[in-house]
Each structure stands twice: as structure tokens, then as C-alpha cells.
Motif scaffolding. Structure first.
Motif, mmCIF file in Angstrom:
data_model
loop_
_atom_site.group_PDB
_atom_site.id
_atom_site.type_symbol
_atom_site.label_atom_id
_atom_site.label_comp_id
_atom_site.label_asym_id
_atom_site.label_seq_id
_atom_site.Cartn_x
_atom_site.Cartn_y
_atom_site.Cartn_z
ATOM 1 N N PRO A 1 -15.681 -19.459 9.537
ATOM 2 C CA PRO A 1 -14.591 -19.540 8.554
ATOM 3 C C PRO A 1 -14.677 -20.820 7.731
ATOM 4 O O PRO A 1 -15.238 -21.827 8.178
ATOM 5 C CB PRO A 1 -13.328 -19.545 9.421
ATOM 6 C CG PRO A 1 -13.764 -20.078 10.740
ATOM 7 C CD PRO A 1 -15.223 -19.690 10.903
ATOM 8 N N LEU A 2 -14.102 -20.766 6.543
ATOM 9 C CA LEU A 2 -14.086 -21.948 5.670
ATOM 10 C C LEU A 2 -13.313 -23.084 6.333
ATOM 11 O O LEU A 2 -13.714 -24.236 6.277
ATOM 12 C CB LEU A 2 -13.455 -21.574 4.329
ATOM 13 C CG LEU A 2 -13.410 -22.653 3.260
ATOM 14 C CD1 LEU A 2 -14.803 -23.164 2.914
ATOM 15 C CD2 LEU A 2 -12.724 -22.138 2.006
ATOM 16 N N GLY B 1 -18.008 -18.889 5.305
ATOM 17 C CA GLY B 1 -16.888 -19.123 4.390
ATOM 18 C C GLY B 1 -17.246 -20.118 3.297
ATOM 19 O O GLY B 1 -17.973 -21.089 3.538
ATOM 20 N N LYS C 1 -15.701 -21.477 -0.920
ATOM 21 C CA LYS C 1 -14.744 -21.237 -1.993
ATOM 22 C C LYS C 1 -14.915 -22.277 -3.086
ATOM 23 O O LYS C 1 -15.095 -23.460 -2.811
ATOM 24 C CB LYS C 1 -13.316 -21.318 -1.430
ATOM 25 C CG LYS C 1 -12.256 -20.969 -2.434
ATOM 26 C CD LYS C 1 -10.894 -20.787 -1.796
ATOM 27 C CE LYS C 1 -9.846 -20.655 -2.892
ATOM 28 N NZ LYS C 1 -8.506 -20.441 -2.395
ATOM 29 N N PRO D 1 -17.805 -24.570 5.036
ATOM 30 C CA PRO D 1 -16.929 -24.705 6.203
ATOM 31 C C PRO D 1 -16.736 -26.145 6.671
ATOM 32 O O PRO D 1 -17.683 -26.925 6.742
ATOM 33 C CB PRO D 1 -17.659 -23.877 7.273
ATOM 34 C CG PRO D 1 -18.353 -22.811 6.485
ATOM 35 C CD PRO D 1 -18.826 -23.529 5.243
#
Ligand code: PLP
Length: 385
Positions: free
Chosen positions: A3-4, A318, A320, A356
Motif C-alpha cells: 500500500p501507498l 501503491g 500517487k 509507499p
């Protein structure tokens, strides 16, 4: 899958204490401005090394209220970076002042004294120094330009500065710290924090804080958060209904003693990326001189960031892009952003990517991320890109 960020694992061990804190508030039947907020304000001020802390409803209100408490109003200008979360700038027009956008240092993603200097005018009343991604903007160098600084420390709870050059309030700030260290929250005239759930110190809803060692600023902030009143009988100015809730304060009191440990975990994860050779593949974030960032987000950059996004996506890692459109190019900021040219900001907006990072990111997870980035076969990075 990596996950980020991971906010739940660090809290798992605290569930019992958190439930007990919530029960305590239920039993007390005090929900607004009671003993939990008062205690957390004292504890958080001491943690930062500031004399006062004022709990507010969120980190955006914290900026507006702190600026007003510092005397910012109509006709004034506030210098703010454009490469930040939108709220940094959004919080300025409600004071009546005008945001003036400045560029960043492309290596640290923070404003520098040089980029601030280029935005100063005789109407500049304050500089909003955003400690972006947990890095710490050079507050003392900016103050040396002769302008008061409000720190936007929403992303920097747990970060430290190890050089006295960073702040002029360190003498009063070392109650909790080594003599040569200080924290965001005690570097400028005042500072603001967000306790949004994903932050380094997050509550279970919205929450924010203003810290300062200036008693007059603290008093004005206290009044402004409470409808511009001391007693809800007489009203001295048009203020806000913007308080930190008792429930959120109780939840934050459970977490604050763990913040430094979590911050160390964030630092360690950043070090692991460096040691695993990520810097040969993409550009890594550079610490501002003297700063020891508790990375809130670990943000790398590459000119071919689309290829990087695809590779990470395919491997379920992850990632973004937080600020692809810089704030000064947002529609709502047209009045103040039109015609402004900020080359380093545009470059960072185009090329950055968060990968992450959390207090519990393991070395094995870091190795997987780095192997995935290596597998993307990106073009070799050129310094000064
Ligand atoms: C840099 C920065 N400033 C301000 C804010 C606003 O805080 P909030 O969401 O609590 O209003 C945030 C985060 O959300 C932020 O990251």
C-alpha cells in the motif's frame, strides 16, 4: 500488494487504549472544549517546544485563524508555494489577504529564501512556509528576509531540525529536545497542523492545531476559534466555530507518545530506499539543510513518470501523483495565479510520484518497490533535470 501508506498497523497495538479514551469522553459527557482538549494542547505544545497550542477543527482553519491572529487582513499579501496541497493557499483569501505564489527548490520541494525573495513586495505581511512531505522549509533563512513566518506543518509532525540556523525560537523550544534540535511548530511566529487521519499524527475525523510562543497570537487564535468571543456573551470580532473535539483530542493523546517512534520508522524507510539504490533510478527527495524529515510522503521524480506509474501499477505497488496541477494553475486561484511562471513548480508537478512509505514499511517491501522501479527500465536520470 504494497500500500501507498499504512495507518492501521501502527494503531493496532493501541486499540485497547483508544477504546478506553473514547469511553472516558463518553462518561464525562463533555464534548466541546473540555479537559481532553486542554490537556492535549499542553502536551502538544510541549512536544513541539512552543509555549501555546490552540486546537481547531482542521488544518485549513488553522492557517486562516493563525494568519488573522498574526494580524494578516485585507490589503496584505501572503507568500505561499504553489507546489503544495491546495488548502495552503485556499486558507489565505478568507483573511482578506492575497496569496502570492512562489517557486520551490526542485530538490527539496520546499520554498527557499531565494524563491520567497522573488515574491516579496512592500505589502507582504507573512510567509506561509509549507513543510512539504515532512521536509522542513528553511524558516530562519526566510525570517532573515524580514518577514514573519507561519509554518504550515500539516505534513511534518515528527520531523526535526538539527541546526540552530533553522529557527529563532529555539531557546524557548528545548524543553523536550536536545539543545541543538527543534521541531516544526516552534520555528516561526506560529505554526499550523492537520490531524487528518492519514497524517503522521492523525485523528479519527478532522482536527487541527495552532502552536506559537507569542502569547498575543495565542490569545487572538483562542478567541477567533470561539466565534470571536471569550465567553459566548460578548463578541469582539467576527470569528469561527472551529474547535478540536474532545473525542479527537482524547484519541490524539493516546497517539502522541508514539509519534517519535513512528517518525523514526518513516526516516528508516527513507534510508532503506537510499541504501537499496533507488537514487540511481529516479530522483530522490533531498533533505533541506539541517532538517531530519519524518517523511509524510516519499516523493520521487522522473521525466518519464508515466512509465514508472504503469510499472508500479502492474506490480500492485501503491503510488500517487498528489499535485499534478500546481495550485496557481487551479481554476479557483485564477485571480491570483494568472500569468505567474514558476518553472521548478511546473517541473515537480509534471514529474513527481509518491511511492509507499509508512512507519512500518519493511526492508523487504522496499526491495520489492526498488526492483519494480528497476524493472521499469527508465531512462538514466540526468542531474539538474
Ligand atoms: C500542506 C497542507 N496544508 C494544509 C492542509 C489542510 O489540512 P486539513 O485537511 O486538516 O484541513 C493539508 C492536509 O490536508 C496539507 O497537507
Amino acid at each position: 500488494m504494497i500500500p501507498l501508506f499504512d495507518t492501521s498497523t501502527p494503531l493496532a497495538a493501541l486499540r485497547g487504549e483508544l477504546r478506553a479514551a473514547i469511553e472516558r469522553v463518553l462518561d464525562s459527557e463533555r464534548y466541546i472544549l473540555g479537559p481532553e482538549v486542554g490537556a492535549f494542547e499542553r502536551e502538544f505544545a510541549a512536544y513541539c517546544g512552543a509555549d501555546h497550542a490552540v486546537g481547531v477543527a482542521n488544518g485549513t482553519d488553522a492557517i486562516t485563524i493563525a494568519l488573522r491572529a498574526m494580524g494578516v487582513g485585507p490589503g496584505d499579501e501572503v507568500v505561499v508555494p504553489s507546489f503544495t496541497f491546495y488548502a495552503s493557499a485556499e486558507a489565505i483569501p478568507p483573511t482578506g489577504a492575497t496569496p502570492v505564489f512562489c517557486d520551490i527548490d526542485p530538490d527539496t520541494y520546499c520554498m527557499s529564501a531565494e524563491t520567497v525573495r522573488a515574491a516579496l513586495t512592500p505589502r507582504t505581511k507573512a510567509v506561509l512556509a509549507v513543510h512539504l512531505f515532512g521536509n522542513v522549509a528553511p524558516v530562519a533563512e526566510i525570517e532573515a528576509l524580514g518577514v514573519p513566518v507561519l509554518e504550515d506543518a500539516a505534513q511534518a509532525a515528527g520531523s526535526r531540525v538539527i541546526s540552530p540556523a533553522h529557527g529563532n525560537s529555539i531557546a524557548s523550544a528545548d524543553r523536550n529536545l536536545a539543545a541543538d534540535a527543534a521541531r516544526p511548530g516552534a520555528l516561526g511566529t506560529a505554526a499550523t497542523f492537520s490531524f487528518f487521519p492519514s497524517k503522521n499524527l492523525g485523528c479519527f475525523g478532522d482536527g487541527g492545531m495552532i502552536t506559537t510562543s507569542d502569547v498575543a497570537v495565542a490569545e487572538r487564535a483562542r478567541t477567533l476559534r470561539f466565534h470571536g468571543s471569550h465567553d459566548k456573551v460578548t463578541y469582539e470580532q467576527v470569528g469561527y466555530n472551529s474547535r478540536l473535539d474532545e473525542l479527537q483530542a482524547a484519541i490524539l493523546r493516546v497517539q502522541l507518545p508514539h509519534l517519535d517512534l513512528w517518525a523514526d520508522g518513516r526516516r528508516a524507510a527513507g534510508r532503506h530506499y537510499e541504501e537499496a539504490g533507488l537514487g540511481e533510478l529516479v530522483r530522490l527527495p533531498r533533505h533541506v539543510d539541517g532538517a531530519s524529515p519524518a517523511w509524510h510522503l516519499y516523493v520521487v521524480a522522473h521525466p518519464d513518470v508515466g512509465r514508472l506509474e504503469n510499472a508500479l501499477g502492474a506490480a500492485e505497488v501503491g503510488h500517487k501523483a498528489y499535485y499534478r496541477t500546481p495550485v496557481h494553475r487551479q481554476v479557483a486561484m485564477r485571480e491570483w495565479g494568472a500569468g505567474v511562471e514558476l518553472p521548478a513548480t511546473d517541473e515537480a508537478a509534471r514529474t513527481h510520484l509518491a511511492i509507499p512509505l509508512s512507519p512500518v514499511l519493511t526492508r523487504e517491501q522496499v526491495d520489492v518497490v526498488v526492483a519494480t522501479v528497476r524493472g521499469a527500465k527508465l531512462s538514466k536520470i540526468v542531474t539538474g533535470m
